[in-house]
Scaffold this active site. Structure first.
Site, mmCIF file in Angstrom:
data_model
loop_
_atom_site.group_PDB
_atom_site.id
_atom_site.type_symbol
_atom_site.label_atom_id
_atom_site.label_comp_id
_atom_site.label_asym_id
_atom_site.label_seq_id
_atom_site.Cartn_x
_atom_site.Cartn_y
_atom_site.Cartn_z
ATOM 1 N N LYS A 1 19.187 -3.980 -84.224
ATOM 2 C CA LYS A 1 19.243 -3.929 -85.691
ATOM 3 C C LYS A 1 20.161 -2.818 -86.167
ATOM 4 O O LYS A 1 20.780 -2.930 -87.213
ATOM 5 C CB LYS A 1 17.846 -3.688 -86.281
ATOM 6 C CG LYS A 1 16.899 -4.838 -86.073
ATOM 7 C CD LYS A 1 15.553 -4.544 -86.728
ATOM 8 C CE LYS A 1 14.810 -3.404 -86.067
ATOM 9 N NZ LYS A 1 14.276 -3.731 -84.749
ATOM 10 N N GLN B 1 11.140 -1.653 -86.508
ATOM 11 C CA GLN B 1 10.293 -2.490 -85.647
ATOM 12 C C GLN B 1 10.656 -3.970 -85.830
ATOM 13 O O GLN B 1 11.808 -4.260 -86.054
ATOM 14 C CB GLN B 1 8.797 -2.240 -85.877
ATOM 15 C CG GLN B 1 8.360 -0.851 -85.424
ATOM 16 C CD GLN B 1 8.770 0.223 -86.417
ATOM 17 O OE1 GLN B 1 8.527 0.109 -87.599
ATOM 18 N NE2 GLN B 1 9.381 1.278 -85.944
ATOM 19 N N ASP C 1 13.991 -3.542 -81.026
ATOM 20 C CA ASP C 1 15.130 -3.215 -80.171
ATOM 21 C C ASP C 1 16.090 -4.392 -80.010
ATOM 22 O O ASP C 1 16.716 -4.543 -78.973
ATOM 23 C CB ASP C 1 14.645 -2.722 -78.795
ATOM 24 C CG ASP C 1 13.629 -1.613 -78.958
ATOM 25 O OD1 ASP C 1 13.965 -0.625 -79.625
ATOM 26 O OD2 ASP C 1 12.500 -1.749 -78.454
ATOM 27 N N ARG D 1 11.970 -0.781 -71.028
ATOM 28 C CA ARG D 1 11.451 -1.914 -71.793
ATOM 29 C C ARG D 1 11.101 -3.058 -70.853
ATOM 30 O O ARG D 1 11.763 -3.258 -69.844
ATOM 31 C CB ARG D 1 12.506 -2.397 -72.791
ATOM 32 C CG ARG D 1 12.820 -1.358 -73.845
ATOM 33 C CD ARG D 1 13.903 -1.851 -74.810
ATOM 34 N NE ARG D 1 14.288 -0.763 -75.705
ATOM 35 C CZ ARG D 1 15.533 -0.542 -76.128
ATOM 36 N NH1 ARG D 1 16.506 -1.329 -75.746
ATOM 37 N NH2 ARG D 1 15.785 0.466 -76.933
ATOM 38 N N VAL E 1 28.673 -9.319 -78.594
ATOM 39 C CA VAL E 1 29.168 -9.464 -77.215
ATOM 40 C C VAL E 1 29.430 -8.107 -76.560
ATOM 41 O O VAL E 1 30.053 -8.029 -75.508
ATOM 42 C CB VAL E 1 30.438 -10.360 -77.155
ATOM 43 C CG1 VAL E 1 30.091 -11.803 -77.494
ATOM 44 C CG2 VAL E 1 31.533 -9.838 -78.102
ATOM 45 N N GLY E 2 28.967 -7.029 -77.188
ATOM 46 C CA GLY E 2 29.145 -5.683 -76.638
ATOM 47 C C GLY E 2 28.582 -4.675 -77.610
ATOM 48 O O GLY E 2 28.266 -5.028 -78.754
ATOM 49 N N GLY F 1 14.050 3.380 -83.296
ATOM 50 C CA GLY F 1 15.188 3.964 -82.599
ATOM 51 C C GLY F 1 16.355 3.032 -82.800
ATOM 52 O O GLY F 1 16.369 1.933 -82.281
ATOM 53 N N HIS F 2 17.302 3.455 -83.609
ATOM 54 C CA HIS F 2 18.479 2.634 -83.852
ATOM 55 C C HIS F 2 19.647 3.261 -83.118
ATOM 56 O O HIS F 2 19.925 4.433 -83.290
ATOM 57 C CB HIS F 2 18.834 2.642 -85.337
ATOM 58 C CG HIS F 2 17.980 1.738 -86.173
ATOM 59 N ND1 HIS F 2 17.512 0.534 -85.735
ATOM 60 C CD2 HIS F 2 17.554 1.872 -87.440
ATOM 61 C CE1 HIS F 2 16.823 -0.035 -86.713
ATOM 62 N NE2 HIS F 2 16.818 0.759 -87.749
HETATM 63 P P1 IMP Z 1 3.583 2.860 -83.137
HETATM 64 O O1 IMP Z 1 4.416 2.177 -84.170
HETATM 65 O O2 IMP Z 1 4.193 4.141 -82.663
HETATM 66 O O3 IMP Z 1 2.158 2.997 -83.533
HETATM 67 O O4 IMP Z 1 3.575 1.910 -81.849
HETATM 68 C C1 IMP Z 1 2.913 0.652 -81.857
HETATM 69 C C2 IMP Z 1 3.629 -0.337 -80.948
HETATM 70 O O5 IMP Z 1 4.882 -0.669 -81.528
HETATM 71 C C3 IMP Z 1 3.957 0.173 -79.539
HETATM 72 O O6 IMP Z 1 3.868 -0.890 -78.621
HETATM 73 C C4 IMP Z 1 5.388 0.653 -79.666
HETATM 74 O O7 IMP Z 1 6.060 0.633 -78.428
HETATM 75 C C5 IMP Z 1 5.946 -0.394 -80.615
HETATM 76 N N1 IMP Z 1 7.067 0.106 -81.400
HETATM 77 C C6 IMP Z 1 7.028 0.989 -82.426
HETATM 78 N N2 IMP Z 1 8.259 1.198 -82.927
HETATM 79 C C7 IMP Z 1 9.104 0.427 -82.213
HETATM 80 C C8 IMP Z 1 10.508 0.185 -82.275
HETATM 81 O O8 IMP Z 1 11.237 0.709 -83.122
HETATM 82 N N3 IMP Z 1 11.009 -0.681 -81.353
HETATM 83 C C9 IMP Z 1 10.215 -1.309 -80.444
HETATM 84 N N4 IMP Z 1 8.901 -1.126 -80.357
HETATM 85 C C10 IMP Z 1 8.336 -0.260 -81.232
HETATM 86 MG MG MG Z 2 14.691 0.583 -81.183
#
Ligand code: IMP
Ligand code: MG
Length: 428
Positions: free
Chosen positions: A16, A222, A13, A303, A412-413, A40-41
């Protein structure tokens, strides 16, 4: 600069989506190399917000060929939902290509994710519950289902039966419904003809593009600290979001890569469980969460928030061989009298500049902070480094020093335009 890897330098998060979108509109290909719809982008273009989970963020850049590499795990139902949603909003998805070697997330693995998490009791991972982990486990266990299996119905039926049998035993044991292999097979087969035109040899396609001198961006899901090998195991995802994953996840060799860009937030966040040395569990953390809008795109979960941790970003510089850092959300830090910056840890009374050797030590790490003077000005309109308040400049310069990597750009935004580019990567 024809081949650029963009990945997360913290716990995800970092922004990216915006970074890949920004660099992506100057490239010919964007390749997603790991993860699945756990990502999640968020990308904001002309005040329109796009939330992507499975599709590469590069899909929003006109003219780009988006690619899902073999390192990705694909929930086909989600794939088509997202394609439909984006197409309805005018985004061209017709060029999308998917590796024939990519693994599919069968419905049973979503339930296995839940069952596994239940079995862990209070040792939760906090997974997104999308079946990501179980699908990578099947891949390693050599009972996975791949995209190419959709075109061999008999083999597919056999593979599903083989993979499902032990899972049904688990479902039975924990009191969940069992699944029927023939039904699962039929459901998967129902997508075969729709997916067929997208299926491609991604390694060949990407290498050919590089041979022609075209530009390819490798988009990581991730982040470094969630890497199955280099992250805070077991509180990690099940893939390699680090630079090496870009290579194995797409079939490209290391000698072809020109730049490795780590995206890092000007502070730190984490979703899910696991250690987080600079976490703020007080009202300061709450304020950061509100100011930064720190709620998950995929799960909506709040978060966890904390100050910038240079130990982990320096670690990310090392394990990924970062050439550049793309610093995001600096605007969120406006308005603080002073900003603590974690430069090292104290572990069992000893100062350490590097990641501790074992997970237990990391869990006991106490951050050692340097106080940086803050700034009050709204910086969201700044478009060059010189326009930033002096204290903001000093903050960035210090981050750069202790992260041991140049800061290429500063967000910056949320908008595409709200970025200070210090060193153009691709001639922005
Ligand atoms: P999983 O990938 O769904 O198995 O989750 C494993 C861990 O990675 C958990 O703590 C999720 O919250 C974290 N996680 C998985 N995908 C993301 C992402 O895109 N952004 C932030 N954390 C993530
Ligand atoms: Mg994300």
């Amino acid at each position: 600069m024809p081949a650029v890897i963009v990945l997360g330098a913290q716990w995800g998060d970092e922004g990216k989506g915006k970074a890949t979108d920004q660099i992506g509109h100057l490239t010919n290909y964007v390749v997603k190399f790991n993860g699945g719809n756990n990502a999640g982008h968020t990308v904001v273009i002309d005040d329109e917000k796009y939330a992507l989970h499975l599709l590469p963020a590069g899909i929003l850049s006109r003219g780009v060929t988006p690619i899902i590499g073999n390192g990705v795990v694909v929930d086909i139902e989600v794939l088509f939902q997202e394609i439909e949603e984006m197409t309805a909003r005018g985004v061209d998805c017709s060029k999308l290509k998917i590796s024939s070697n990519a693994h599919i997330i069968p419905s049973y693995n979503r339930f296995i994710d839940q069952a596994n998490e239940k079995a862990r009791g209070h040792n939760l991972i906090g997974t997104t519950g999308r079946g990501i982990g179980p699908t990578y486990a099947d891949k390693m266990n050599r009972i996975g289902i791949r995209i190419q299996d959709l075109f061999a119905p008999e083999t597919l039926a056999e593979k599903v039966a083989l993979a499902l049998a032990p899972k049904n035993e688990i479902f039975q044991a924990v009191g969940m419904d069992t699944l029927d292999a023939a039904e699962v097979t039929q459901e998967l087969l129902s997508y075969a003809e729709r997916i067929r035109p997208m299926v491609s040899d991604v390694s060949l396609e990407v290498n050919n593009a590089l041979d022609r001198g075209e530009t390819v961006l490798f988009e990581g899901g991730q982040a470094t600290m969630l890497d199955i090998d280099h992250g805070t195991y077991p509180f990690v995802t099940s893939s390699n979001p680090t630079a090496g994953g870009a290579l194995t996840g797409s079939g490209v060799g290391p000698t072809r890569i020109d730049r490795v860009v780590g995206v890092a937030k000007a502070y730190t966040t984490r979703v899910g469980e696991g250690p987080f040395p600079t976490e703020l569990t007080d009202e300061v953390g709450e304020e950061l969460r509100t100011k930064g809008g720190e709620f998950g795109v995929t799960t909506g979960r709040p978060r966890r928030t904390g100050w910038f941790d240079a130990v982990i970003v320096r670690y990310a510089t090392r394990v990924n061989g970062l050439t550049d850092i793309c610093l995001t959300k600096l605007d969120v830090l406006s308005g603080y009298k002073s900003i603590p910056l974690c430069v090292a840890y104290e572990v069992d009374g000893v100062r350490t500049e590097d990641m501790p050797l074992d997970q237990g030590a990391f869990e006991r790490a106490i951050p050692i902070y340097e106080e940086m003077p803050g700034w009050d000005d709204d910086i969201s309109q700044c478009r060059s480094f010189d326009e930033l308040p002096e204290n903001a400049q000093a903050y960035v310069t210090r981050l750069e020093e202790i992260s041991r990597c140049r800061i290429q750009s500063i967000g910056v935004g949320p908008g595409r335009e709200a970025t200070i580019v210090r060193y153009p990567l691709l001639g922005e």
